[in-house]
Write a protein that holds these residues in place. Structure first.
Motif, short mmCIF file in Angstrom:
data_model
loop_
_atom_site.label_atom_id
_atom_site.label_comp_id
_atom_site.label_asym_id
_atom_site.label_seq_id
_atom_site.Cartn_x
_atom_site.Cartn_y
_atom_site.Cartn_z
N GLU A 43 0.82 -1.21 0.00
CA GLU A 43 0.00 0.00 0.00
C GLU A 43 0.86 1.26 0.00
N ARG A 77 1.64 2.02 -3.45
CA ARG A 77 0.47 2.55 -4.17
C ARG A 77 0.23 4.02 -3.81
N PRO A 85 0.08 -0.62 6.93
CA PRO A 85 -0.19 -0.69 5.49
C PRO A 85 -1.06 -1.90 5.17
N GLY A 86 -2.12 -1.65 4.42
CA GLY A 86 -3.04 -2.72 4.04
C GLY A 86 -4.12 -2.99 5.07
N GLY A 119 -5.40 6.40 2.15
CA GLY A 119 -5.40 4.95 2.11
C GLY A 119 -5.79 4.38 0.77
N LEU A 120 -5.03 3.36 0.34
CA LEU A 120 -5.36 2.55 -0.83
C LEU A 120 -5.17 1.09 -0.42
N PRO A 121 -5.97 0.62 0.57
CA PRO A 121 -5.76 -0.73 1.10
C PRO A 121 -6.08 -1.83 0.08
#
Length: 198
Positions: free
Chosen positions: A18, A21, A113-114, A196-198
């Protein structure tokens, strides 16, 4: 401690996919930083937590788990994390990094992250509230649910240190318009931007 631009130079296995990303959209991400897994690992080692946790949780048998016992021991395990201290040098490094990232004043939140679980804090210099929030996030790894999940998935209570992301503002909420615009399954947004881009 790393900025997202510094973190992206490391492989995803060290900083989380993440993080990579998010680094692709740095213009949309508010003030942020990454606490590397090595920082958490050093805390565990210096506070002698692996040995203390092993002794505390020794009565658990993952093959024939007593969930009542796990429920009793989990808060004590989390308490060990919360009541152990980081060394002065580690604390000062964290405070300097907060200042350098523009996170030493105001509202911020932290998460893995994630992951989706967050801890939030309202911070004043030098950043003690952020440090407490970091330890609360680490302590979540020793909750009943987290321990049970590790035993079910891996057959043990062992844990690897992981990186932690810190962002300005409150925890992000799912934004379907932003995720469609970016062509991603999920995007978390707060009033400061993309968090966030989980």
């Amino acid at each position: 401690m790393l900025t997202l631009s510094e973190a992206v130079r490391l492989p995803p296995s060290q900083v989380g996919a993440e993080t990579h990303r998010l680094a692709e959209h740095l213009g949309r991400v508010p003030a942020a930083m990454l606490v590397p897994a090595a920082y958490e690992e050093a805390f565990y080692r210096e506070a002698n937590l692996p040995e203390q946790l092993s002794r505390l949780l020794a009565p658990l048998n993952p093959a024939r788990l007593d969930e009542d016992l796990l429920e009793t021991l989990a808060p004590r395990a989390a308490g060990l994390i919360l009541t152990s201290y980081l060394g002065d040098d580690a604390v000062q490094r964290f405070y300097r990094a907060l200042g350098n990232a523009g996170l030493s004043t105001g509202e911020l939140h932290l998460r893995r992250p994630g992951g989706r679980e967050t801890e939030a804090a309202t911070v004043l210099p030098p950043g003690t509230a952020a440090l407490h929030a970091l330890k609360r996030l680490w302590a979540r790894d020793w909750s009943f649910e987290a321990l049970l999940a590790r035993i079910d998935e891996a057959g043990s209570i062992g844990l690897e240190a992981r990186p932690t992301l810190l962002f300005a503002g409150p925890p992000g909420l799912p934004d379907t318009a932003r995720s469609a615009e970016l062509g991603v399954p999920a995007a978390l947004v707060n009033r400061e931007g993309l968090v966030g881009l989980p």
